[in-house]
Design an enzyme around this catalytic site. Structure first.
Site, mmCIF file in Angstrom:
data_model
loop_
_atom_site.group_PDB
_atom_site.id
_atom_site.type_symbol
_atom_site.label_atom_id
_atom_site.label_comp_id
_atom_site.label_asym_id
_atom_site.label_seq_id
_atom_site.Cartn_x
_atom_site.Cartn_y
_atom_site.Cartn_z
ATOM 1 N N GLU A 259 -21.526 42.930 67.036
ATOM 2 C CA GLU A 259 -20.805 41.910 67.808
ATOM 3 C C GLU A 259 -19.310 41.841 67.515
ATOM 4 O O GLU A 259 -18.566 41.236 68.278
ATOM 5 C CB GLU A 259 -21.458 40.527 67.650
ATOM 6 C CG GLU A 259 -21.710 40.073 66.250
ATOM 7 C CD GLU A 259 -23.167 40.334 65.836
ATOM 8 O OE1 GLU A 259 -23.590 41.509 65.918
ATOM 9 O OE2 GLU A 259 -23.842 39.365 65.451
ATOM 10 N N GLN B 117 -14.835 52.103 50.205
ATOM 11 C CA GLN B 117 -14.476 53.358 50.896
ATOM 12 C C GLN B 117 -15.237 53.465 52.213
ATOM 13 O O GLN B 117 -14.693 53.856 53.239
ATOM 14 C CB GLN B 117 -14.801 54.563 50.013
ATOM 15 C CG GLN B 117 -13.964 54.638 48.743
ATOM 16 C CD GLN B 117 -14.410 55.804 47.862
ATOM 17 O OE1 GLN B 117 -14.697 56.881 48.344
ATOM 18 N NE2 GLN B 117 -14.488 55.568 46.569
ATOM 19 N N LYS C 171 -7.762 54.886 42.692
ATOM 20 C CA LYS C 171 -8.848 55.486 43.451
ATOM 21 C C LYS C 171 -8.930 54.868 44.845
ATOM 22 O O LYS C 171 -9.031 55.568 45.863
ATOM 23 C CB LYS C 171 -10.154 55.220 42.682
ATOM 24 C CG LYS C 171 -11.265 56.179 42.968
ATOM 25 C CD LYS C 171 -12.371 55.938 41.944
ATOM 26 C CE LYS C 171 -13.682 56.478 42.447
ATOM 27 N NZ LYS C 171 -14.794 56.135 41.582
ATOM 28 N N CYS D 183 -18.875 7.315 60.003
ATOM 29 C CA CYS D 183 -19.540 7.526 61.288
ATOM 30 C C CYS D 183 -20.970 6.987 61.250
ATOM 31 O O CYS D 183 -21.137 5.775 61.235
ATOM 32 C CB CYS D 183 -19.458 8.991 61.684
ATOM 33 S SG CYS D 183 -19.408 9.181 63.471
ATOM 34 N N HIS E 71 -13.823 10.192 61.371
ATOM 35 C CA HIS E 71 -14.007 11.087 60.225
ATOM 36 C C HIS E 71 -12.687 11.256 59.461
ATOM 37 O O HIS E 71 -11.926 12.190 59.749
ATOM 38 C CB HIS E 71 -14.485 12.456 60.715
ATOM 39 C CG HIS E 71 -15.874 12.443 61.242
ATOM 40 N ND1 HIS E 71 -16.961 12.723 60.459
ATOM 41 C CD2 HIS E 71 -16.355 12.165 62.474
ATOM 42 C CE1 HIS E 71 -18.060 12.634 61.185
ATOM 43 N NE2 HIS E 71 -17.717 12.296 62.413
ATOM 44 N N GLU F 253 -12.182 12.363 56.581
ATOM 45 C CA GLU F 253 -12.159 13.585 55.764
ATOM 46 C C GLU F 253 -11.470 14.745 56.468
ATOM 47 O O GLU F 253 -10.951 15.658 55.820
ATOM 48 C CB GLU F 253 -13.597 13.971 55.360
ATOM 49 C CG GLU F 253 -14.503 14.508 56.465
ATOM 50 C CD GLU F 253 -15.195 13.442 57.309
ATOM 51 O OE1 GLU F 253 -14.732 12.287 57.319
ATOM 52 O OE2 GLU F 253 -16.186 13.771 57.987
#
Ligand code: GLN
Length: 540
Positions: A153, A196, A227, A385, A510, A512
């Site tokens: 996807e 890699q 590397k 809430c 909300h 937060e």
């Protein structure tokens, strides 16, 4: 400083959950600390049009922006780190892309052409990538590409990234690949092979990463860096170590140490002499790591086994704790654990209790019991809430003696103190009835809420269907629960508080979602302060 917007793409490989959101936010923070304007957008490869309908158990919390977009929780990190708001334009899913393309197709906008993934879907992705940049507001747009390289996807997104990069040129766009360097305990070795392979996979889509950011549990020795550089075609100084951090808020400083921002600026030919100003950020970390107090706060909710479901609440406590020089220990409590019999034992010893947001729950009676306990025992309480709605139901039942409930839980309740508004009842599409995004709220003079905010008009973000039923307002207020925050346009009640309680506040919104490192939310700051006072028996 050049006026053209530069595009940074962050892809991920080897495994998911490496923290692309934190790396993107940390890089954004460093660039911002050098005086650049930055925004971050996220491309999510799932078919949902937005995460609003996703189960928080699976996907973590749904983060809501000021413009009412329901977005991925990574946008919360972007806002918390950058201290600037995001919007719908910052979060695009495969579902939205397809929806846009199919809508155009139905309108005949493709003029009879066969509509295909390439070029129509990829063009729509590109249009979305460029959209915020076209506003001219930003020096940098960081694009987090969700999923891992190799997922089916993600392909159209990676193709779009390849094209954008080719069109803009290497001075204007770069790719950072976040990968994992696992440590094999038996061999006592850090392993580069998965990286890699993942880079090889990216190369097969025509994308050469410019910078590798390597998640690791142990420091990367020079031979490992060499590397990785040699086998992945990146400069040695572009192999960046991202070692596990004590807190996500350390990551900007760790990335600074590894010079991630310098590498980005050099590759994009952005000359700047300005060093990042991270003094305030370091000040926050200093307070976070050296608390002089500690409180335990109970978080009563439904999704307590997946703390990501309450990500922004947990982060808001970190910000508020640091502000108070106090370590906030959260105790996650499932509301189903709480009954009349168990409540004193479960909540005993807590310095404050937060009742969390939620939807259509079985654990509601437990939440109501918890609220009765903290109301009677005068323990600091913050209801968010659903938590606020439960406080209203509890008060109506146990103080007013009404057979009350919210119609979300009992459509036939005799006293629907929490109910859906008439206009909302007519809308039937899922999600369509929600009140979403920022709304104004006027605070009553002399209330605790007004003192907490130090203001009389605030704007906070909402995500809910049900509301305080104003038919009961007078009765509830007379009994001592005051509506102290009111939406000036609709007269809906946004904040309640108790008259005879040292710290009992419920908010319909909300808070937060607006707490950031540089701007901890006042409700959380004052709630933690009240918990500290409660611990010291100093709460009036
Ligand atoms: N379920 C409640 C409502 O829809 C509360 C939602 C919430 O807590 N975010 O009104």
């Amino acid at each position: 400083m050049s006026s053209t917007t530069k595009y940074i793409f962050v892809t991920g490989g080897v495994t998911s959950s490496l923290g692309k959101g934190i790396i993107s936010s940390s890089l954004g923070k460093l660039l911002q600390a050098r005086g650049f304007t930055v925004t971050i957008q996220k491309f999510d490869p799932y078919i949902n049009i937005d995460p609003g309908t996703l189960n928080p158990y699976e996907h973590g919390e749904c983060y809501v922006t000021d413009d009412g977009a329901e977005t991925d929780l990574d946008l919360g990190h972007y806002e918390r780190f950058l201290n600037s708001p995001t919007s719908q334009a910052n979060n695009i899913t495969t579902g939205r892309i397809y929806n846009n393309v199919i809508t155009k197709e139905r309108k005949g906008e493709y003029l009879g052409k066969t509509v295909q993934v390439v070029p129509h879907i990829t063009d729509e992705i590109k249009r979305n990538i460029m959209q915020l940049g076209e506003s001219g507001q930003f020096d940098f747009i960081i694009n987090e590409v969700g999923g891992s390289v190799g997922d089916i996807e993600s392909l159209p997104f990676l193709e779009a990234v390849r094209q954008v990069r080719w069109e803009l040129g290497t001075n204007n766009a770069l790719v950072i690949h976040l990968t994992l360097i696992p440590y094999l305990a038996a061999a006592k070795e850090l392993k580069t092979k998965p990286t890699q392979h993942s880079v090889k996979e990216l190369l097969s889509y025509g994308i050469q990463p410019d910078i590798l950011v390597c998640r690791t549990e142990y420091p990367l020795p020079m031979e490992i860096r060499k590397k990785l550089a040699l086998f992945c075609n990146v400069n040695l100084n572009s192999v960046i170590e991202a070692i596990d951090a004590e807190t996500i808020y350390d990551v900007p400083l760790l990335m600074r140490k590894e010079k991630l921002d310098e590498r980005v600026l050099a590759k994009l030919k952005m000359v700047t002499k300005q060093e990042p100003d991270l003094e305030a950020w370091k000040g926050f970390l200093g307070k976070l790591k050296n608390p002089t107090d500690e409180v335990t706060i109970g978080l009563v909710g439904k999704y307590v086994s997946l703390p990501d479901a309450y990500k922004s609440i947990a982060e808001a406590f970190i910000h508020a704790g640091a502000q108070n020089d106090c370590k906030v220990k959260l105790r996650w409590i499932s509301s189903e654990e709480i009954s009349k019999e168990s409540v004193a034992e479960v909540l005993g010893g807590l310095h404050g209790v937060l009742v969390a947001p939620g939807f259509g729950e079985r654990g509601l009676e437990g939440k109501i019991e918890a609220i009765r306990y903290v109301r009677e025992q005068k323990i600091p309480f913050l209801g968010i809430c659903l938590g606020m709605q439960c406080a209203v139901v509890e008060f109506s039942r146990n103080v007013l003696g009404l057979e009350a409930s919210s119609t979300e839980l009992n459509g036939k309740t005799k006293h629907p103190v929490i109910d859906m508004m008439e206009e909302q009842k007519k809308i039937t599409t899922k999600g369509g009835t929600m009140r979403l995004g920022a709304y104004a709220c006027k605070l009553k003079k002399g209330s605790k809420a007004a003192a907490v905010y130090g203001d009389s008009l605030i704007h906070e973000r909402h995500r809910h269907r049900y509301e305080f039923n104003n038919k009961y307002l007078d009765q509830i207020e007379e009994a001592g629960m005051k509506a102290v925050g009111i939406n000036p346009d609709s007269q809906l009640v946004e904040i309640i508080e108790l008259k005879d309680h040292p710290w009992f506040i419920g908010v319909q919104y909300h808070p937060e979602l607006k707490s950031t490192v540089m701007n901890p939310h006042p409700l959380f700051v004052k709630f933690v302060e009240a918990a500290v006072k409660n611990k010291k028996n100093d709460l009036q």
